[in-house]
Motif scaffolding. Structure first.
Motif, short mmCIF file in Angstrom:
data_model
loop_
_atom_site.label_atom_id
_atom_site.label_comp_id
_atom_site.label_asym_id
_atom_site.label_seq_id
_atom_site.Cartn_x
_atom_site.Cartn_y
_atom_site.Cartn_z
N GLN A 24 1.48 104.11 12.21
CA GLN A 24 2.81 103.58 12.50
C GLN A 24 3.84 104.69 12.60
OE1 GLN A 24 2.82 100.27 13.24
NE2 GLN A 24 0.63 100.52 12.78
N ARG A 25 4.63 104.67 13.68
CA ARG A 25 5.65 105.69 13.86
C ARG A 25 6.80 105.12 14.69
NH1 ARG A 25 2.14 109.56 18.00
NH2 ARG A 25 2.94 108.67 19.93
N ASP A 26 7.96 105.73 14.54
CA ASP A 26 9.17 105.19 15.14
C ASP A 26 9.14 105.20 16.66
OD1 ASP A 26 9.95 104.96 12.55
OD2 ASP A 26 11.60 106.39 12.64
N ARG A 219 8.01 104.79 7.52
CA ARG A 219 7.32 104.19 8.66
C ARG A 219 7.98 102.86 9.03
NH1 ARG A 219 1.62 105.25 5.84
NH2 ARG A 219 1.16 107.37 6.59
#
Length: 289
Positions: A24-26, A219
């Protein structure tokens, strides 16, 4: 690279969930989130395992797919393989196979992050645009203001399950979500850092509910599902419960609160926007006949 395809068993679920969490990442919000697995966990670990497909290099999971119903396949790829052509080709070959190992007969709609080699290869290989989705995100770098909320919220636990499930059943017009299913969901690995929030009005009636899925500090966190009881709509409770969800994710260290909803559900998009969620670029599923 030797990429292997598998239908994981229950013993692999912790490992698959951990991989999804770490991805998960922006800058990659439209992808499969551990909360998606967590929500299905209400039907038990076997149901989650049956719905999953994985591609791995040895013991390292590189891509995960998830049947969200019989004809909708939601998937994502490890960030370090987003641009890898060999990974994309192997995945497309499996998606295109006709032996029924991965894809059932009939039409398949695939949700895969825009910008990945998988998405680009599918789009250039005859897959056509499908359903439109609107992702929305709220940056949690700034404080979430809960002042003036005409909604009393509480974290759901074993003593508050009935109020939450009652609101959910009314919101979605379904009698299927029981206290037992919530308790099963809460026992899954994706729920360990996550919570359900119940909203009550001034007289204490259960009027709204939302589950917020954390992927850990720094996250993005997911809001899914959110609903307002049918006879309490139009009073701002949807906006209020979304703000409460964002505040809870911020308290848990999430970088962004996000949600993805069908673009056709204009009322849902409007509710999230009123709660400070910003629409991102619309995306389309890819469909093959």
């Amino acid at each position: 690279m030797s990429l292997s395809f598998a239908v994981p068993d229950v013993s692999a679920l912790e490992r698959v969930t951990a991989a999804l969490t770490s991805w998960q990442r922006d800058d990659a919000l439209v992808q499969l989130h551990p909360g998606d697995l967590g929500w299905l966990w209400r039907h038990g670990a076997s149901a989650v395992a049956t719905a999953l497909r994985t591609w791995s290099d040895g013991d390292t999971v590189l891509a995960v797919g998830f049947f969200d119903g019989p004809e909708v396949f939601r998937m994502t790829v490890s960030p370090d393989r987003w641009s890898d052509a060999a990974t994309a080709r192997r995945i497309l070959d499996d998606l295109s196979a006709t032996d029924g190992t991965l894809v059932p007969d009939g039409c398949l709609s695939v949700e895969v992050p825009t910008g990945t080699a998988v998405h680009e290869l599918m789009a250039s290989s005859g897959w056509r645009p499908g359903e439109a989705w609107t992702p929305l995100a709220r940056d949690l770098a700034e404080p979430v203001d809960l002042a003036g909320q005409d909604l009393r919220t509480e974290i759901v636990d074993s003593g508050r399950v009935s109020g939450f499930t009652t609101a959910h059943r009314s919101a979605w017009g379904s009698q299927g979500f029981t206290d037992e299913l919530w308790n099963t969901m809460a026992g899954g690995p994706a729920f360990r850092e996550s919570v359900s929030i119940l909203g009550r009005d001034a007289v204490g009636a259960s009027v709204a509910g939302v589950t917020v899925w954390s992927a850990g500090a720094g996250r993005p966190g997911l809001i899914e599902p959110m609903g307002v009881a049918a006879d309490h709509r139009g009073r701002g409770f949807g906006r209020a419960i979304c703000i409460a969800a964002a505040a809870e994710l911020q308290r848990r260290g999430a970088s962004i609160a996000w949600v993805c909803t069908p673009s056709a559900l204009r009322s849902a998009v409007a509710t999230y926007r009123s709660a400070g969620f910003i629409p991102l670029t619309e995306r389309l599923d890819l469909v093959r006949q």
